[in-house]
Write an enzyme that holds these catalytic residues in place. Structure first.
Site, PDB file in Angstrom:
ATOM      1  N   ASP A 144       6.681  13.273 -14.404  1.00 18.83           N
ATOM      2  CA  ASP A 144       5.970  12.186 -15.315  1.00 18.83           C
ATOM      3  C   ASP A 144       6.567  12.161 -16.535  1.00 18.83           C
ATOM      4  O   ASP A 144       6.843  10.819 -16.894  1.00 18.83           O
ATOM      5  CB  ASP A 144       4.698  13.211 -16.746  1.00 18.83           C
ATOM      6  CG  ASP A 144       3.369  13.415 -14.964  1.00 18.83           C
ATOM      7  OD1 ASP A 144       2.705  12.619 -14.511  1.00 18.83           O
ATOM      8  OD2 ASP A 144       3.540  14.701 -14.911  1.00 18.83           O
ATOM      9  N   LYS A 190       3.400  18.270 -13.864  1.00 20.76           N
ATOM     10  CA  LYS A 190       1.761  18.867 -14.124  1.00 20.76           C
ATOM     11  C   LYS A 190       1.556  20.597 -14.021  1.00 20.76           C
ATOM     12  O   LYS A 190       2.741  21.007 -13.180  1.00 20.76           O
ATOM     13  CB  LYS A 190       1.140  18.655 -12.738  1.00 20.76           C
ATOM     14  CG  LYS A 190      -0.399  19.422 -12.581  1.00 20.76           C
ATOM     15  CD  LYS A 190      -1.400  18.876 -13.081  1.00 20.76           C
ATOM     16  CE  LYS A 190      -0.849  17.142 -13.330  1.00 20.76           C
ATOM     17  NZ  LYS A 190      -2.287  16.142 -14.746  1.00 20.76           N
TER      18      LYS A 190
HETATM   19  O1  MRU Z   1      -2.418  13.700 -14.487  1.00 25.95           O
HETATM   20  P1  MRU Z   1      -2.126  13.366 -13.368  1.00 25.95           P
HETATM   21  O2  MRU Z   1      -2.613  12.919 -12.296  1.00 25.95           O
HETATM   22  O3  MRU Z   1      -2.126  11.699 -13.889  1.00 25.95           O
HETATM   23  O4  MRU Z   1      -0.627  13.931 -13.060  1.00 25.95           O
HETATM   24  C1  MRU Z   1       0.573  13.272 -12.775  1.00 25.95           C
HETATM   25  C2  MRU Z   1       1.051  13.397 -11.978  1.00 25.95           C
HETATM   26  O5  MRU Z   1       0.672  13.308 -11.118  1.00 25.95           O
HETATM   27  C3  MRU Z   1       1.785  14.877 -11.162  1.00 25.95           C
HETATM   28  O6  MRU Z   1       2.290  15.401 -12.488  1.00 25.95           O
HETATM   29  C4  MRU Z   1       3.060  13.738 -10.365  1.00 25.95           C
HETATM   30  O7  MRU Z   1       3.448  15.370  -9.851  1.00 25.95           O
HETATM   31  C5  MRU Z   1       4.372  13.280 -11.257  1.00 25.95           C
HETATM   32  S1  MRU Z   1       3.430  11.858 -11.469  1.00 25.95           S
HETATM   33  C6  MRU Z   1       3.723  10.737  -9.876  1.00 25.95           C
END
Ligand code: MRU
Length: 362
Positions: free
Chosen positions: A242, A253
């Site tokens: 992220d 995540k």
């Molecule tokens: O809370 P979210 O669903 O927006 O979280 C982001 C994600 O899906 C993950 O952290 C992901 O692995 C990285 S974002 C491409």
């Protein structure tokens, strides 16, 4: 991404003042398309997580700025700045949100009144197209890693956490893009899908999109990955990110860090795949500097799913009144990461490695 055999992006421009998204809150039980017709629709889409995932949050913010331009009266600059600040406050961890919003604001602040709408549309479309193209390239770069492992295995077993597939971007995905590219080239790939409590993006989204693309996979409990690695059942881990700092610390995540520790202890390579729009070159120390979103405790206290009658409902999984804390992300420090996979290639998770691909940022 193919859905029931038909190609889709997760967000697209349908016509003047109308943007469409796949509603991720309805998946995996229902495939539903929603309309974004005004700025507040875009705010709701990001805030309520109808869309999520770093790249898609960025693209939706860009289209949100487009919709804000259609509504903004005078003073235009002030109104647009307010819209940008409102957007950026929605999800603090994903770097793409501020990146895309700031890029839109910068582009629009140079536009004369008669050009604003068209410029906003073109810039949002460019952000969407670049996101999809970066992810496609990530797949090509990551393919080499999977091909190498496939030389000594009949099936390559990838473990992933959360959803960094096509649903988390405009198309293709980051962590799953190498998997899709390898499968297209005839390599047998199998994915271990972490369920990813508390919102279960692995169970509801990754499992769904892998199924749609016909990729062999198994859903596993969040705590199973270490056991599988100890028994030689994981050839590599690929996660998304992220936000990634200039020295290679990666926020992803919650629970990703634990997978990285287990991978390191078991000699399993751990890759982080992301487009450069998720880099935050202003940050060095991810643990100290990356803001970690703390979310509603209801996400932990309840689980959503389909009941025996086929209806979607929430059930409480803890005692009445039990307090809960719900951090959405954690940071995997660079030394726990084998390499970063970006649209420009693969590099070591270090300032030197990152500089070799992004010299203009140093
Ligand atoms: O809370 P979210 O669903 O927006 O979280 C982001 C994600 O899906 C993950 O952290 C992901 O692995 C990285 S974002 C491409």
């Amino acid at each position: 991404m193919d859905i029931a055999g038909k190609p889709y992006r997760t967000i697209w421009f349908e016509g003047e003042g109308l943007v469409k998204i796949i509603n991720q809150l309805a998946l995996p039980h229902r495939f539903e398309i929603l309309e974004l017709r005004c700025f507040s629709d875009a705010l709701r889409a990001i805030g309520d997580m109808q869309v999520r995932g770093a790249g898609l949050i960025g693209a939706t913010a860009a289209w949100g700025m487009y919709l804000a331009v259609l509504e903004a009266g005078e003073p235009f600059g002030e109104n647009l700045a307010r819209a940008a600040e409102t957007l950026k406050a929605l999800r603090p961890t994903a770097g793409n949100l501020a990146w895309a919003t700031d890029r839109m604001f910068k582009s629009l602040s140079l536009a004369v009144p008669g050009e604003r709408r068209e410029r906003a549309r073109l810039e949002a479309q460019a952000i969407s197209d670049e996101d999809a193209e970066c992810c496609r390239r990530i797949g090509l770069h990551g393919l080499g890693i999977i091909e190498k492992i496939a030389e000594s295995r009949e099936t390559v077993n990838v473990l992933t956490h959360c959803n960094a597939g096509a649903l988390a971007f405009v198309d293709h995905g980051s962590a799953l893009s190498p998997v899709y590219t390898a499968a297209e080239r005839g390599i047998k790939v199998h994915v271990w899908v972490d369920e990813t409590r508390p919102r279960n993006q692995g169970a509801s989204l990754t499992a769904w999109e892998l199924g749609q693309q016909g990729i062999d996979h198994d859903l596993i409990a969040d705590n199973a990955g270490g056991h599988l690695m100890q028994h030689g059942m994981v050839d590599l881990v690929i996660t998304g990110a992220d936000r990634v700092t200039r020295r290679g610390d990666a926020a992803n995540k919650i629970g990703t860090y634990l997978k990285a520790l287990a991978a390191r202890d078991n000699g399993v390579p751990f890759y982080v795949a992301f487009p450069s729009s998720s880099f935050d070159f202003t940050m060095e120390d991810g643990l100290k500097e990356i803001p970690i979103e703390e979310r509603d405790s209801a996400e932990l206290r309840y689980v959503w799913g389909k009941n025996a009658a086929g209806e979607i409902e929430a059930v409480q999984v803890c005692p009445d009144g039990s307090p809960a804390r719900n951090w959405g992300f954690d940071v995997t420090p660079a030394p726990c990461i084998t390499a970063l996979i970006t649209e420009r290639g693969i590099c070591g998770p270090s300032p030197e490695g990152i500089r070799s691909l992004y010299p203009e940022q140093f």
